[in-house]
Design an enzyme around this catalytic site. Structure first.
Site, PDB file in Angstrom:
ATOM      1  N   THR A  30       0.847  -1.192   0.000  1.00 48.41           N
ATOM      2  CA  THR A  30       0.000   0.000   0.000  1.00 48.41           C
ATOM      3  C   THR A  30       0.884   1.243   0.000  1.00 48.41           C
ATOM      4  OG1 THR A  30      -1.486  -1.244   1.477  1.00 48.41           O
ATOM      5  CG2 THR A  30      -1.988   1.063   1.172  1.00 48.41           C
ATOM      6  N   ARG A  46     -11.927  -9.082  -4.059  1.00 50.31           N
ATOM      7  CA  ARG A  46     -11.492  -8.870  -2.673  1.00 50.31           C
ATOM      8  C   ARG A  46     -11.242  -7.396  -2.414  1.00 50.31           C
ATOM      9  NH1 ARG A  46      -6.776  -6.464  -0.015  1.00 50.31           N
ATOM     10  NH2 ARG A  46      -6.660  -7.369   2.083  1.00 50.31           N
ATOM     11  N   VAL A  47     -11.722  -6.893  -1.295  1.00 51.41           N
ATOM     12  CA  VAL A  47     -11.499  -5.519  -0.881  1.00 51.41           C
ATOM     13  C   VAL A  47     -10.915  -5.537   0.523  1.00 51.41           C
ATOM     14  CG1 VAL A  47     -12.566  -3.304  -0.328  1.00 51.41           C
ATOM     15  CG2 VAL A  47     -13.344  -4.605  -2.321  1.00 51.41           C
ATOM     16  N   GLY A  48      -9.817  -4.840   0.708  1.00 49.81           N
ATOM     17  CA  GLY A  48      -9.194  -4.742   2.019  1.00 49.81           C
ATOM     18  C   GLY A  48      -9.554  -3.449   2.719  1.00 49.81           C
ATOM     19  N   ASP A  49      -8.664  -2.990   3.585  1.00 51.52           N
ATOM     20  CA  ASP A  49      -8.960  -1.805   4.387  1.00 51.52           C
ATOM     21  C   ASP A  49      -8.772  -0.495   3.640  1.00 51.52           C
ATOM     22  OD1 ASP A  49      -6.108  -2.417   4.460  1.00 51.52           O
ATOM     23  OD2 ASP A  49      -5.931  -0.791   5.910  1.00 51.52           O
ATOM     24  N   THR A  66      -1.217   0.290   6.341  1.00 53.32           N
ATOM     25  CA  THR A  66      -0.641  -0.636   5.381  1.00 53.32           C
ATOM     26  C   THR A  66      -0.392  -1.966   6.069  1.00 53.32           C
ATOM     27  OG1 THR A  66       1.325  -1.159   4.058  1.00 53.32           O
ATOM     28  CG2 THR A  66       1.618   0.416   5.843  1.00 53.32           C
ATOM     29  N   GLY A  67      -0.884  -3.027   5.477  1.00 55.21           N
ATOM     30  CA  GLY A  67      -0.699  -4.337   6.092  1.00 55.21           C
ATOM     31  C   GLY A  67      -1.781  -5.295   5.649  1.00 55.21           C
ATOM     32  N   GLY A 116      -5.042  -6.170   5.397  1.00 58.25           N
ATOM     33  CA  GLY A 116      -6.206  -5.318   5.556  1.00 58.25           C
ATOM     34  C   GLY A 116      -7.355  -5.918   6.318  1.00 58.25           C
TER      35      GLY A 116
END
Length: 289
Positions: free
Chosen positions: A158, A186-189, A208-209, A211
């Site tokens: 990120t 897929r959707v992260g943070d 960042t990480g 998510g």
């Protein structure tokens, strides 16, 4: 008084050389310092910084993206203006160069906060945002050899920025290609305000990480809420990373408060980040001994 902090992802590994990223992050901070000194708004600078990170091809966002399991490049981004609490985001956006610009357009040109997938692409096209031609030639697949490259589980990458301008306004922006080898859709943070990006009158954060863990603790907003409750920025950010670590997740975040304090805790091997203090000092760091 102005300040800012940027990151290029928390997937860094000690065996890899980051000289190019270190030079580039310093260039980004120097360029944004010029803009802040000229009186540009925190929101404008946050977006401009992330555009530079996206366009570099050095990080797992924008040009540095890698495809999902189906071979498609799905990009996510969000922004938040701390002075108004306005936010905008896109998720699973395909075909456009700068998802953070699309996120800002969502905030400013629609009544919505988030657009996803085909709808986000149609909107970006209607806004005449810059498209990508030959994807194979454009994308660089940054992040090889990092924690965010297969065969890692919930691997990540990120970029982001948090900015304090001369008027005391805060803003944050975050952009990503998501985890390597992710499932389609897929959707992260990153595109979720409160999880991956947050800015209010007291603090701004960009995460960042992995998510999925950041979503589960509302990581970015939790930082600001802790600061509002009286915690120092350092204590607030470390508490969030400790909570994520206790759940088994890794990553980091950058944050900035209204007094110009900066914080950048992480529990991964390293996190690419750089900053500008209110005193005008510029720093860059990937690893801590």
């Amino acid at each position: 008084m102005t300040a800012l902090i940027i990151h290029g992802g928390a997937g860094a590994r000690r065996e890899r050389n980051y000289d190019a990223e270190i030079v580039h992050m310093r260039q980004v901070v120097e360029a944004m310092k010029v803009r802040l000194d000229a009186g540009d708004s925190a929101l404008d600078v946050a977006v401009a910084a992330v555009v530079m990170l996206e366009d570099s091809g050095l990080y797992v966002a924008g040009k540095g993206a890698s495809p999902n399991l189906a071979g498609a490049y799905e990009l996510d981004a969000s922004i938040m203006d701390g002075s108004t609490r306005r936010a905008g985001s896109v998720a699973a956006l395909q075909g456009f160069r700068n998802p953070v610009v699309a996120a800002r357009a969502v905030m400013e040109k629609t009544p919505h906060v988030m657009l996803v997938g085909e709808g986000a692409a149609l909107f970006a096209h209607d806004q005449a945002l810059e498209m990508i031609g030959d994807e194979a030639a454009w994308f660089t697949g940054a992040g090889k050899g990092e924690d965010n490259h297969p065969p890692g589980t919930l691997s990540h990458g990120t970029v982001g920025a948090c900015v304090l301008d001369a008027q005391g306004r805060l803003a944050a922006a975050t952009s990503t290609a998501g985890v390597f080898g992710k499932m389609p859709g897929r959707v992260g943070d990153t595109p979720i305000p409160a999880a991956g990006t947050w800015a209010d009158a007291g603090a701004a954060a960009s995460c960042t990480g992995q998510g999925e863990y950041f979503i589960r603790v509302a990581a970015a907003a939790q930082v600001a809420w802790r600061v509002a409750a009286g915690q120092s920025l350092a204590d607030a950010t470390q508490a969030v990373i400790d909570e994520i670590g206790a759940m088994g997740g890794d990553g980091g975040l950058i944050a900035l408060d209204a007094q110009g304090n900066i914080a950048a805790p992480f529990n991964s091997q390293g996190m690419k980040h750089a900053w500008l203090t209110p005193d005008g000092d510029i720093g860059v760091e990937v690893f801590r001994d």
